[in-house]
Design a protein around this motif. Sequence first.
Motif, PDB file in Angstrom:
ATOM      1  N   PRO A 114      45.797 -10.269  15.533  1.00 35.82           N
ATOM      2  CA  PRO A 114      47.128 -10.438  16.525  1.00 35.82           C
ATOM      3  C   PRO A 114      46.921 -10.734  17.994  1.00 35.82           C
ATOM      4  O   PRO A 114      47.659 -11.691  18.268  1.00 35.82           O
ATOM      5  N   GLU A 115      45.313 -10.539  17.991  1.00 34.22           N
ATOM      6  CA  GLU A 115      45.310 -10.997  19.535  1.00 34.22           C
ATOM      7  C   GLU A 115      45.309 -12.249  19.843  1.00 34.22           C
ATOM      8  O   GLU A 115      45.309 -12.891  20.796  1.00 34.22           O
ATOM      9  N   ARG A 116      45.685 -12.978  18.547  1.00 30.62           N
ATOM     10  CA  ARG A 116      45.024 -14.847  18.778  1.00 30.62           C
ATOM     11  C   ARG A 116      46.047 -14.894  18.893  1.00 30.62           C
ATOM     12  O   ARG A 116      46.324 -16.028  20.325  1.00 30.62           O
ATOM     13  N   PHE A 117      47.648 -14.858  18.735  1.00 34.21           N
ATOM     14  CA  PHE A 117      48.390 -14.918  19.176  1.00 34.21           C
ATOM     15  C   PHE A 117      49.220 -14.977  20.436  1.00 34.21           C
ATOM     16  O   PHE A 117      49.393 -15.589  20.991  1.00 34.21           O
ATOM     17  N   TYR A 118      48.110 -13.065  21.564  1.00 38.67           N
ATOM     18  CA  TYR A 118      48.335 -13.328  22.437  1.00 38.67           C
ATOM     19  C   TYR A 118      48.361 -14.238  23.828  1.00 38.67           C
ATOM     20  O   TYR A 118      48.744 -15.049  24.405  1.00 38.67           O
ATOM     21  N   GLN A 119      46.905 -15.126  22.946  1.00 39.49           N
ATOM     22  CA  GLN A 119      46.284 -15.562  23.931  1.00 39.49           C
ATOM     23  C   GLN A 119      46.914 -17.335  23.611  1.00 39.49           C
ATOM     24  O   GLN A 119      47.286 -17.651  24.647  1.00 39.49           O
ATOM     25  N   SER A 120      47.497 -17.444  22.528  1.00 42.78           N
ATOM     26  CA  SER A 120      48.657 -18.739  22.945  1.00 42.78           C
ATOM     27  C   SER A 120      49.307 -18.391  23.640  1.00 42.78           C
ATOM     28  O   SER A 120      49.267 -19.521  24.532  1.00 42.78           O
ATOM     29  N   LEU A 121      49.876 -16.973  23.409  1.00 44.34           N
ATOM     30  CA  LEU A 121      51.384 -17.155  24.763  1.00 44.34           C
ATOM     31  C   LEU A 121      50.614 -17.471  25.991  1.00 44.34           C
ATOM     32  O   LEU A 121      51.271 -17.800  26.886  1.00 44.34           O
ATOM     33  N   GLU A 122      49.624 -16.821  26.358  1.00 40.33           N
ATOM     34  CA  GLU A 122      49.343 -17.154  27.305  1.00 40.33           C
ATOM     35  C   GLU A 122      49.121 -18.589  28.163  1.00 40.33           C
ATOM     36  O   GLU A 122      49.402 -18.587  28.913  1.00 40.33           O
ATOM     37  N   GLN A 123      48.429 -19.284  26.810  1.00 41.49           N
ATOM     38  CA  GLN A 123      48.014 -20.597  27.140  1.00 41.49           C
ATOM     39  C   GLN A 123      49.660 -21.134  27.454  1.00 41.49           C
ATOM     40  O   GLN A 123      49.243 -22.117  28.354  1.00 41.49           O
ATOM     41  N   CYS A 124      50.289 -20.744  27.445  1.00 38.43           N
ATOM     42  CA  CYS A 124      51.627 -21.625  27.761  1.00 38.43           C
ATOM     43  C   CYS A 124      52.694 -20.621  28.987  1.00 38.43           C
ATOM     44  O   CYS A 124      53.746 -20.935  29.098  1.00 38.43           O
ATOM     45  N   GLY A 125      51.811 -19.682  29.511  1.00 43.20           N
ATOM     46  CA  GLY A 125      52.424 -19.159  30.666  1.00 43.20           C
ATOM     47  C   GLY A 125      53.088 -18.348  29.666  1.00 43.20           C
ATOM     48  O   GLY A 125      54.216 -17.721  31.051  1.00 43.20           O
ATOM     49  N   ILE A 126      52.795 -17.460  29.191  1.00 45.18           N
ATOM     50  CA  ILE A 126      54.402 -16.181  28.367  1.00 45.18           C
ATOM     51  C   ILE A 126      53.046 -14.881  28.621  1.00 45.18           C
ATOM     52  O   ILE A 126      52.153 -14.932  27.847  1.00 45.18           O
ATOM     53  N   SER A 127      53.895 -14.327  29.891  1.00 47.43           N
ATOM     54  CA  SER A 127      52.618 -13.181  29.786  1.00 47.43           C
ATOM     55  C   SER A 127      53.514 -11.895  30.318  1.00 47.43           C
ATOM     56  O   SER A 127      52.908 -10.900  30.135  1.00 47.43           O
ATOM     57  N   ASP A 128      54.940 -11.854  30.470  1.00 44.67           N
ATOM     58  CA  ASP A 128      55.434 -10.054  30.704  1.00 44.67           C
ATOM     59  C   ASP A 128      56.288 -10.044  28.645  1.00 44.67           C
ATOM     60  O   ASP A 128      57.249 -11.119  28.579  1.00 44.67           O
ATOM     61  N   LEU A 129      54.928  -8.572  28.190  1.00 47.43           N
ATOM     62  CA  LEU A 129      55.822  -9.013  26.945  1.00 47.43           C
ATOM     63  C   LEU A 129      55.288  -8.075  26.420  1.00 47.43           C
ATOM     64  O   LEU A 129      54.890  -6.954  26.994  1.00 47.43           O
ATOM     65  N   ILE A 130      56.367  -7.424  25.891  1.00 48.33           N
ATOM     66  CA  ILE A 130      56.652  -5.883  24.943  1.00 48.33           C
ATOM     67  C   ILE A 130      56.099  -6.471  23.496  1.00 48.33           C
ATOM     68  O   ILE A 130      56.496  -6.885  22.533  1.00 48.33           O
ATOM     69  N   LYS A 131      54.577  -5.974  23.089  1.00 43.79           N
ATOM     70  CA  LYS A 131      54.128  -6.091  22.126  1.00 43.79           C
ATOM     71  C   LYS A 131      53.995  -5.131  20.485  1.00 43.79           C
ATOM     72  O   LYS A 131      54.213  -3.914  21.018  1.00 43.79           O
ATOM     73  N   HIS A 132      54.896  -6.060  19.729  1.00 42.87           N
ATOM     74  CA  HIS A 132      55.533  -5.331  18.861  1.00 42.87           C
ATOM     75  C   HIS A 132      54.329  -5.672  17.343  1.00 42.87           C
ATOM     76  O   HIS A 132      54.840  -6.927  16.848  1.00 42.87           O
ATOM     77  N   ALA A 133      53.009  -5.009  16.736  1.00 46.42           N
ATOM     78  CA  ALA A 133      52.098  -5.882  16.224  1.00 46.42           C
ATOM     79  C   ALA A 133      52.040  -4.977  14.505  1.00 46.42           C
ATOM     80  O   ALA A 133      52.102  -3.527  14.991  1.00 46.42           O
ATOM     81  N   PHE A 134      52.438  -6.157  13.831  1.00 50.89           N
ATOM     82  CA  PHE A 134      52.619  -5.042  12.148  1.00 50.89           C
ATOM     83  C   PHE A 134      51.291  -5.401  11.246  1.00 50.89           C
ATOM     84  O   PHE A 134      50.608  -6.168  11.915  1.00 50.89           O
ATOM     85  N   ALA A 135      51.361  -4.611  10.623  1.00 52.72           N
ATOM     86  CA  ALA A 135      50.371  -5.594   9.644  1.00 52.72           C
ATOM     87  C   ALA A 135      50.761  -7.196   8.727  1.00 52.72           C
ATOM     88  O   ALA A 135      51.576  -7.280   8.615  1.00 52.72           O
TER      89      ALA A 135
END
Length: 335
Positions: free
Chosen positions: A244-265
């Motif tokens: 999941p961390e890779r997707f969070y990094q992609s979001l940060e590249q778009c300036g999307i940083s205010d997140l409530i994270k829900h990680a699933f298997a």
Amino acid sequence: MSLAQKIQEAWNNQSKWLVFLRPLSCLYGYAFNHNKQRYLSGKKAIYVSPVPVMVIGNITVGGSGKTPLLITLVKYLRKKNINVGVISRGYGGKGPFPTIVQPTDTAQRVGDEPALIVSLTNVPMAVGANRQKSIELLLEKYPKLDLIISDDGLQHWALGRQLEWIVLDCKRGLGNEKLLPEGFLREPKKRLENSTVIQHFPVAMPNVELSMYLQVGKPYCLNESNTVFNAKQKFHVLVGIGYPERFYQSLEQCGISDLIKHAFADHYDYTVHDLKFDDSLPIITTEKDAVKIKSVLNETSMIKREIWVLPVEAVLSAACYTRLQQQLTQLNIQI
């Protein structure tokens, strides 16, 4: 948090308590090598396809970027007039297998990755745990294929292959370099010595010959047509991928940083309850998750919140295409 997610977190943090799993890793290593040698010695049969097979996989548990790489290669080969087909295990799909994937198929029937691959490329694709039967079905329907790409299956020794591309996530690396379950290696790192290794970085690396990165595309809304994306708003992030961390990094590249994270298997099968929260905030997710969430939306009208999808595309170094051309030429496939 599930046990699988706790172990995944321990791998990422290289937690010291993992050493207590070493006896299980030794047992896994012995069973893995014993099975491999049975194929290499001829005691167990290896299926050799009449059409060359290229396997794209990894030696680690969790996502490495192989599916975006496969999609990019399929698009490239088809532009070069190479008739390419794809096979996959169809993990998470209910079948029946083997089956030819149709653009209208749901992730619940054929698996999330096959559904995504066909929706983006419309490539001929067969899925099923038995790779031989999948290839036979694929060639029955599409007899003029020049090349078959196997989505994963690197450790599936029953499948003969002419090419192997291994994707290595360089940010995550090889962790503690231990086999499962002490570490997240499916097989020893020396396996990298005998295959084409594509190093996956967060950004372009001009000085690395065989490399790739994921280029973020424009977010699109899955369930609304007249909405405008606002990167500054707060999102629920739903992610069910191997890393999941890779997707969070992609979001940060778009300036999307205010997140409530829900990680699933990985390959998580969403329900309507996973899309409900005590607020009206939008959701943002991956394309792989979106193919399953879309099926949920088709079954209910209860979800009113916006659900955004962030697409990514694998960008390969020029040397990757040069290497591919050289390898295919050796197989009498001219680009």
